[in-house]
Design an enzyme around this catalytic site. Sequence first.
Site, PDB file in Angstrom:
ATOM      1  CG  HIS A   1      -7.370  -1.569  12.355  1.00  0.00           C
ATOM      2  ND1 HIS A   1      -6.971  -2.410  11.344  1.00  0.00           N
ATOM      3  CD2 HIS A   1      -8.014  -2.341  13.263  1.00  0.00           C
ATOM      4  CE1 HIS A   1      -7.395  -3.641  11.604  1.00  0.00           C
ATOM      5  NE2 HIS A   1      -8.025  -3.632  12.773  1.00  0.00           N
TER       6      HIS A   1
ATOM      7  N   GLY B   1     -11.628  18.736  41.786  1.00  0.00           N
ATOM      8  CA  GLY B   1     -12.463  18.638  40.584  1.00  0.00           C
ATOM      9  C   GLY B   1     -12.322  17.292  39.895  1.00  0.00           C
ATOM     10  NE  ARG B   2      -6.029  16.576  39.690  1.00  0.00           N
ATOM     11  CZ  ARG B   2      -5.873  17.820  40.097  1.00  0.00           C
ATOM     12  NH1 ARG B   2      -6.678  18.767  39.647  1.00  0.00           N
ATOM     13  NH2 ARG B   2      -4.930  18.138  40.960  1.00  0.00           N
TER      14      ARG B   2
ATOM     15  CD  GLU C   1      -6.522  19.883  36.380  1.00  0.00           C
ATOM     16  OE1 GLU C   1      -7.389  19.439  37.157  1.00  0.00           O
ATOM     17  OE2 GLU C   1      -6.777  20.736  35.518  1.00  0.00           O
TER      18      GLU C   1
ATOM     19  CD  GLU D   1     -13.309  27.741  29.922  1.00  0.00           C
ATOM     20  OE1 GLU D   1     -13.527  28.139  31.096  1.00  0.00           O
ATOM     21  OE2 GLU D   1     -12.171  27.567  29.465  1.00  0.00           O
TER      22      GLU D   1
ATOM     23  CE  LYS E   1     -13.212  22.242  45.007  1.00  0.00           C
ATOM     24  NZ  LYS E   1     -11.932  21.604  45.227  1.00  0.00           N
TER      25      LYS E   1
ATOM     26  CE  LYS F   1      -9.261  27.851  35.394  1.00  0.00           C
ATOM     27  NZ  LYS F   1      -9.858  27.655  36.700  1.00  0.00           N
TER      28      LYS F   1
HETATM   29  O1  LIG Z   1     -15.663  22.787  38.554  1.00  0.00           O
HETATM   30  P1  LIG Z   1     -15.003  24.074  38.196  1.00  0.00           P
HETATM   31  O2  LIG Z   1     -14.706  24.912  39.404  1.00  0.00           O
HETATM   32  O3  LIG Z   1     -15.807  24.811  37.180  1.00  0.00           O
HETATM   33  O4  LIG Z   1     -13.622  23.737  37.571  1.00  0.00           O
HETATM   34  C1  LIG Z   1     -13.488  23.072  36.347  1.00  0.00           C
HETATM   35  C2  LIG Z   1     -12.023  22.794  36.075  1.00  0.00           C
HETATM   36  O5  LIG Z   1     -11.350  24.043  36.122  1.00  0.00           O
HETATM   37  C3  LIG Z   1      -9.949  24.050  35.958  1.00  0.00           C
HETATM   38  O6  LIG Z   1      -9.619  23.720  34.658  1.00  0.00           O
HETATM   39  C4  LIG Z   1      -9.268  23.099  36.896  1.00  0.00           C
HETATM   40  O7  LIG Z   1      -7.928  22.979  36.523  1.00  0.00           O
HETATM   41  C5  LIG Z   1      -9.928  21.733  36.878  1.00  0.00           C
HETATM   42  O8  LIG Z   1      -9.372  20.947  37.890  1.00  0.00           O
HETATM   43  C6  LIG Z   1     -11.410  21.863  37.115  1.00  0.00           C
HETATM   44  O9  LIG Z   1     -11.991  20.585  37.063  1.00  0.00           O
END
Ligand SMILES: O=P(O)(O)OC[C@H]1O[C@H](O)[C@H](O)[C@@H](O)[C@@H]1O
Length: 561
Positions: free
Chosen positions: A397, A280-281, A366, A224, A218, A522
Amino acid sequence: MDGDTGQPEIDDDFDITATVSWQELAAHQQHLYARRLRELFAMDPDRGRRMVVDAGDLHIDYSKNLATAETIELLTALAREAGLEDLRDAMLRGDHLNTSEDRAALHTALRLPVGTELVVDGQDVTGDVHRVLDAMGAFAESVRDGSHTGFTGKAITDVVNIGIGGSDLGPAMAYRALRHYRHPRIRCHYVSNVDPADLVATLADLDPETTLFIVASKTFTTLETLTNARAARDWLLERCDGDEAAVAKHFVAVSTNTAEVEAFGIDTANMFGFWNWVGGRYSIDSSIGLSLLIAIGREGFAEFLDGFHRVDEHFATQPLETNAPVLLGLLDLWYSNFWDAQSHAVLPYSNDLARFPAYLQQLVMESNGKSVTRSGRLVTGPTSTVVWGEPGTNGQHAFYQLLHQGTWLIPADFIGFARPLDDLPTADGGSMHDLLMSNFFAQTEVLAFGKTAEEIAAEGVAPELVPHKVMPGDRPSTSILAPALTPSVLGQLIALYEHQVFVKAMIWGINPFDQWGVELGKTAATAMVDDITSPAPPAPLADSSTDELVRWYRAARDRTP
Ligand SMILES: O=P(O)(O)OC[C@H]1O[C@H](O)[C@H](O)[C@@H](O)[C@@H]1O
């Protein structure tokens, strides 16, 4: 409603735990605490037929919960006192309910049928959504029919989605869940972890000539994702003799941030956008779902979106008493605030839904892992529980022992399907799927009704073993059944959970659409890179624990094996 701004009036000093409804629920819990589910079913034999609700294709039985008609009455009164209906309508029309970021939370607009009118902040939202969907659909078609080729002219066989959090969990979960609907030639892979093992293991089996990378982020600033994307680009360039033109054929981006996509070196002609009002979620049905769209095709993806929309419509129109996400959200709140439940298990009786609990962990925790209200005041009671789970019967199990006889109250959602997409015969000529679902039904029965000491003794069990074999029962569960795991049903399930997250957040008065708690970690990680990579001896760190850990790590890393 505030006549000037059209925003819902949110009274930030309002404390739901100080309301009469809250006190009534607390008193009611004291009364219900002494009751057994066995009694509740005996007193109301029709309970299992009455405490059910249908939403789209989802058939939901909530009768095995520690609740009565009175509980539902009190919980819905609480929801009304919190202004839930107004807040729901406000979200659906695009008010800025994400107050700390001053944004709408309009994921429901991602699945509005073409032509539905929705203008927010001067933007024709549905028009924008369908323009991007059309572009994604056309691109996906070109990958599927082989007309989009790699740098040597071969059709794409593998799609690698590089993203993390909301840019990974949703598509990865849905790609797995919709195994039966995938294109026969194309396999999707999901790389998220900055641990190089993730990318290295994925690329080991792939051919650069036929691999397409989707960089999904986003913000397009996530460390990462950008680190993995750069490494993937190097991998490609190494194998195409540094031909930069190949990057355009093998890399597309999915993002809201055009400038950063350009800065990364991806042509914005190969970018599929979305908007800052998609969290994002909550983004699996935006262009973040591109890999899924390539896998299941336009029609499959349209069915997926339609599934969400069916539950959105249900959520928007049903009275609270027969509104599935409202009821499930309220029951969840009932357990966390009045029964001290600290966790919630999600147990899909479907191997293809194996990643659904992980997906829900981000969606639920989150969103609602917050301890201040929208106005920044400390909450006065617990908010989100911990969500976890594994597919049945594997979980049976492993950890069901604790569900059955442990000391915690852990409400559980059982999710199952009537028609199998795979089936095999059992030794006696039966169906393995029926066997799976027999486990589903039996587990919910045993959790609810248990087995008493008398019943166990009557079976001739040695007296000293009786206490070990007692099954206490009164372990609540909700059963969610659907005809089959189709794209539409998956969309319906996700929307069901999205809305229950919202219901709880609105009653607690928290903002489910921000995630400030993720930020500091972060920043700290970025600062720490210098501490562990600088050639100079490590500078002393502020606390002795981290200081010692970093020194140990550097020494062990730099020691020749
Ligand atoms: O899609 P991006 O901007 O790379 O973000 C990826 C993720 O980053 C962070 O961990 C946020 O807490 C998440 O809500 C998000 O989905």
